[in-house]
Each structure stands twice: as structure tokens, then as C-alpha cells.
Design a protein around this motif. Structure first.
Motif, short mmCIF file in Angstrom:
data_model
loop_
_atom_site.label_atom_id
_atom_site.label_comp_id
_atom_site.label_asym_id
_atom_site.label_seq_id
_atom_site.Cartn_x
_atom_site.Cartn_y
_atom_site.Cartn_z
N UNK D 48 0.82 -1.21 0.00
CA UNK D 48 0.00 0.00 0.00
C UNK D 48 0.86 1.26 0.00
N UNK D 49 1.96 1.24 0.74
CA UNK D 49 2.82 2.42 0.80
C UNK D 49 3.38 2.78 -0.56
N UNK D 50 3.75 1.75 -1.30
CA UNK D 50 4.33 1.98 -2.62
C UNK D 50 3.28 2.61 -3.54
N UNK D 51 2.07 2.08 -3.48
CA UNK D 51 1.00 2.64 -4.29
C UNK D 51 0.71 4.09 -3.87
N UNK D 52 0.74 4.30 -2.58
CA UNK D 52 0.45 5.64 -2.06
C UNK D 52 1.49 6.65 -2.57
N UNK D 53 2.72 6.21 -2.65
CA UNK D 53 3.78 7.07 -3.17
C UNK D 53 3.48 7.47 -4.62
N UNK D 54 3.06 6.49 -5.40
CA UNK D 54 2.75 6.76 -6.81
C UNK D 54 1.56 7.72 -6.91
N UNK D 55 0.56 7.48 -6.08
CA UNK D 55 -0.63 8.33 -6.13
C UNK D 55 -0.31 9.75 -5.70
N UNK D 56 0.60 9.88 -4.75
CA UNK D 56 1.02 11.20 -4.30
C UNK D 56 1.57 12.00 -5.48
N UNK D 57 2.34 11.33 -6.32
CA UNK D 57 2.92 12.00 -7.46
C UNK D 57 1.84 12.39 -8.47
N UNK D 58 0.88 11.51 -8.64
CA UNK D 58 -0.21 11.80 -9.57
C UNK D 58 -1.03 12.98 -9.06
N UNK D 59 -1.11 13.07 -7.76
CA UNK D 59 -1.82 14.20 -7.18
C UNK D 59 -1.04 15.48 -7.43
N UNK D 60 0.27 15.41 -7.29
CA UNK D 60 1.09 16.59 -7.55
C UNK D 60 0.96 17.03 -9.01
N UNK D 61 0.76 16.07 -9.88
CA UNK D 61 0.57 16.40 -11.30
C UNK D 61 -0.84 16.94 -11.55
N UNK D 62 -1.70 16.77 -10.57
CA UNK D 62 -3.06 17.27 -10.71
C UNK D 62 -4.00 16.29 -11.39
N UNK D 63 -3.52 15.09 -11.69
CA UNK D 63 -4.37 14.13 -12.39
C UNK D 63 -5.39 13.49 -11.47
N UNK D 64 -5.07 13.48 -10.21
CA UNK D 64 -5.93 12.81 -9.24
C UNK D 64 -6.15 13.74 -8.05
N UNK D 65 -7.35 13.72 -7.51
CA UNK D 65 -7.64 14.57 -6.36
C UNK D 65 -8.03 13.69 -5.18
N UNK D 66 -7.58 14.07 -4.01
CA UNK D 66 -7.88 13.26 -2.84
C UNK D 66 -8.87 13.95 -1.94
N UNK D 67 -9.86 13.19 -1.55
CA UNK D 67 -10.85 13.68 -0.60
C UNK D 67 -10.79 12.76 0.61
N UNK D 68 -10.02 13.18 1.57
CA UNK D 68 -9.82 12.40 2.79
C UNK D 68 -11.12 11.75 3.27
N UNK D 69 -11.04 10.52 3.64
CA UNK D 69 -12.15 9.74 4.17
C UNK D 69 -13.22 9.40 3.13
N UNK D 70 -13.17 10.01 1.98
CA UNK D 70 -14.11 9.64 0.92
C UNK D 70 -13.41 8.79 -0.12
N UNK D 71 -12.22 9.22 -0.49
CA UNK D 71 -11.49 8.51 -1.51
C UNK D 71 -10.97 9.48 -2.56
N UNK D 72 -10.50 8.95 -3.64
CA UNK D 72 -9.91 9.79 -4.68
C UNK D 72 -10.81 9.83 -5.90
N UNK D 73 -10.65 10.89 -6.69
CA UNK D 73 -11.31 10.98 -7.98
C UNK D 73 -10.29 11.41 -9.02
N UNK D 74 -10.59 11.09 -10.27
CA UNK D 74 -9.76 11.56 -11.37
C UNK D 74 -10.15 13.00 -11.63
N UNK D 75 -9.19 13.81 -12.00
CA UNK D 75 -9.50 15.20 -12.31
C UNK D 75 -10.53 15.26 -13.43
N UNK D 76 -11.28 16.34 -13.47
CA UNK D 76 -12.21 16.50 -14.59
C UNK D 76 -11.68 17.60 -15.51
N UNK D 77 -10.44 17.96 -15.29
CA UNK D 77 -9.79 18.99 -16.11
C UNK D 77 -9.26 18.35 -17.39
#
Lengths: 123, 123, 123, 123
Positions: D48-77
Motif C-alpha cells: 500500500x505504501x508503494x501505491x500511495x507514493x505513486x498516487x502522491x505523485x499523480x496528485x502533484x501532477x493534478x491528475x488525481x484529487x484526494x478527498x480524505x475519508x471519501x477517496x480519490x477521484x480523477x480530475x475533470x480537467x
DNA sequence: GTGGTCTAGACCACA
DNA sequence: GTGGTCTAGACCACA
């Protein structure tokens, strides 16, 4: 004053402080009715449990009282409110001076920065 | 300046800020050696991974450069450091004025509080 | 062609490929002397052990031969070199088509992108 | 598209790119739910940590948004996604042309190789 | 010895 | 159940 909660930090302490500030500023009539948990939770955009937790803390501080028949009210103990105001102010000032001091600014520079900032903006 | 980490808040952002302040205050010779991750982790009393996370952020800010297998150095970009110092100061001032303003103090009162506080204590 | 090693990836495979390409391009006279490990390591900016490791792999591929008296030389087996060239090319093409295909481009679009790119720049 | 992670290279950058490609190809409905970290980690066969690291980067790129306790969504941009697609394509093309050019092929030969390859296989 | 990566697993706040 | 943080500890490439 919007809620502006930081999602990366525990929410309930932020909420607690937010409401404490509102009380201290006199936004609620002392000794009178207080919004319901439901309303506050909705306003802050958090779960009711989270708001509940914050209110519990405010009760422990004595700022908010729960009365079976009347519901929740703000304390009418003005001395307590004044004291809370001072202690919050002290905490803010202390934290601020510590942090800005850590950057290596002298006292005079700190005063100047603040004065400059206060003139720049309307708060 | 001890580490004084608040165990109730995420550690890595606190560490990041702590080290940033040290760099900004000039506690490390620019362009020169920086303590190893292991040493810093030990000093701060946290796990190496946690320290590494903080250092990663400092690297992203450009304050620290990593040379694999050699170690890290502090940037020698003085402009960046000065800029960081100013932006940290601005953040502290802004946050402080916002918070203390929320309590209902006027500008003059704020200045007076700070002055009083600065006279009271030696920081 | 500079070495341009990616510090985040294992170095020796990068070095191996780099030298293989040089041989394939004919930058070394076949059957003749080859730079020393020391010289190559210095040129690539890596430790001699790392360069040693890469050269070992090139020997395994048969591209480089070690001769007690003469030292290291490039193979004079032109068929092997040609074969290496083709297999490297195939690998690059396959990887590229796979990756760009993953983005959702059609065959025609891919050709167009390449043609456009080739016209833009001088390589 | 299977995960096909190369165990000899750092996993998180591979995962990051893999997911970025999926988003760019439109495999996720924009602005809608994204698999949980745990699900993705399981699917990719990593921690899970490894995946989380990858997702963190995707978030920095703006491709993915995180909503704590709800989950993530793909950007609609969609503009960002298109831009990411182009920049990935450019990177692939540039790298490819650089590598294949290093082998000593001319422009025409490169085009021919690609065309031949495209006819051979169905991708 | 240096930094980097990865895993397993615990614990937490929030909904 | 969701994401986030942290730890302990193993393993790796490189110098």
C-alpha cells in the motif's frame, strides 16, 4: 469568518478554536441559545460526530453549557470569556514570536514587519 | 533550538519547517555538507523514513540537494534562501494577524501586545 | 554523445548500453584498442567498479574482448555488431510503440508525430 | 494492459506512469470515483505504501484529487489530461528518436523501421 | 557509509 | 471503510 479547516490536521481542535473565537468576539448573545450540532456541522462541512467532539471540549472549557430544557447556550460568565480571550491572544503572540524569532529577525524588525503588514492590508 | 515536535500532529511537516528555519537562519554553511538522514533522524528522534519524507520536501523546495552515495548539501542559492525566509515570515505574520484579528483586537492593541511581550521576555 | 546517466536508475546497465551504442555506431576501430577502465570511468563520472561491471557485461555479449597482452579490444566480428544493432533497434522500436500505443494513438497518428518531430529538429 | 512492473527498477515511478497512461487513455470516468489505494495496491501486487507514493505523485501532477475519508477521484480537467497526453507522447518520441538515432540510423530508415513494425504486429 | 526503495503492520481521524 | 502517518527492518546500488 469562514471555517477554512485544514484537511491535513485534526478537525475537531480547529473547530473548537474557531467557535471559541466566535464566542470571544461576541458573535453569540451570552446566556442565549446556540445553534444546534446539526446546523453547526452543516455550516462547517463536517460530520456531526466531529462537531460533537469540538462542542464537548468547549463545554469542558466552560464556554458552552448544556441545559436539558433550554438546549445549548453560551456561558454568561463574562470574566471567563475575557480570560479565554487573553489566553488565546497570549498563545498566538507567543507562538508567533517564537516562530518569527526562529527565522533570525530582531525585535525591531518584527515590529516593522507587523506595522508594514497592517498598513498594507485591511483586516 | 530543540526539535520540540508535537506528537499529535504529523511529524514530517514539522521537521520540514524546523530544518527550513535552520537553513534560513544560516546554521548550515551554504553549499556544504549536511547531516546524513540517519544522523538527523536520530537527532530528531524519528524514524529514518519520516526524516526522509521531510528532506524530500526540502529538496522539492530547492533548499537541499542530494548527491546519491555522497550525501546532501544545503543549496548555495542565497536568493532562494532569502526568498524562503521572506515567505515564511509572511506566512507567520499573516496567520498571526488573522488569528489575533479574529479575537477582536484593533491594530493598535495588537502592536501594544507585541511590544509588551517583547519587553517581558528575552527571546 | 554525452553520458547523461540517470542517477535514479542503476548506472551500470545505462553505461553498458551507452558503450554498446558507441561500438555499434563504429566509434571504435574494430579489433583495435579500447580505452582503459580508468579512462572510461573518469569520462562517465562513475566509480571504476561500476564501469568494470558494465564492461563485464559487454564482454559477455561478445562486443568487447580482453586480451592479456594487448588489453581490451573491440570485437572485429562485424556480423555480431550488426546483429546487436538490429536487436537494440528492435527493442527501442518495440518499447516505443508499446508506450505510445498505451496513450491511445493510432498507427497513422504515430507516424505523423514522428514525421513532424523529425522535421522540427535536427538530430 | 497488465501492470508488467520491472522488479529491477523502482516500482513507484512505473506505477505512476502506468496509471497516468490509463487516465490519459480515458479508462477512468473523469471526475468520478477512483479505486482505493488498497484495491490498486492489491491489483498491482505491491504494498500500500508503494501505491500511495505513486498516487502522491499523480496528485502533484493534478491528475488525481484526494478527498480524505471519501477517496480519490480523477480530475475533470480535460485540458490538463490532454496536455499530459501530449507531454508523455513527446517524451516517448524524443527518447526514442534519441536512442535510435544513437545507433546511426537516418531519418528515412527510422520511418521505414516503424512502418515495417506497425505492419507486422497488431498493437 | 550514503541515499533510495519496499514491505508488513500498527495506529489515527473522519464519514 | 477511506486516506494518512509512522516505525522497524530488510535489501540495493554506488563510492
Amino acid at each position: 469568518m469562514a471555517w477554512e479547516l485544514d484537511d491535513n490536521l485534526p478537525l475537531w481542535p480547529q473547530i473548537k478554536e474557531h467557535i471559541a473565537k466566535k464566542i470571544v468576539r461576541g458573535e453569540y448573545s451570552l446566556g442565549e441559545d446556540f445553534p444546534t450540532v446539526r446546523a453547526l456541522a452543516h455550516e462547517a462541512g463536517v460530520n456531526r460526530n466531529t462537531m460533537q467532539r469540538a462542542l464537548m471540549e468547549l463545554e469542558n472549557m466552560g464556554l458552552v453549557l448544556t441545559n436539558r430544557t433550554i438546549g445549548r447556550i453560551v456561558t454568561s460568565d463574562e470574566a471567563l470569556i475575557e480570560e479565554t480571550k487573553k489566553s488565546l491572544a497570549k498563545k498566538y503572540v507567543d507562538d508567533f514570536l517564537k516562530e518569527i524569532g526562529n527565522l533570525g529577525y530582531s525585535r525591531e524588525e518584527i515590529i516593522d514587519i507587523i506595522k508594514g503588514d497592517l498598513q498594507d492590508e485591511n483586516r
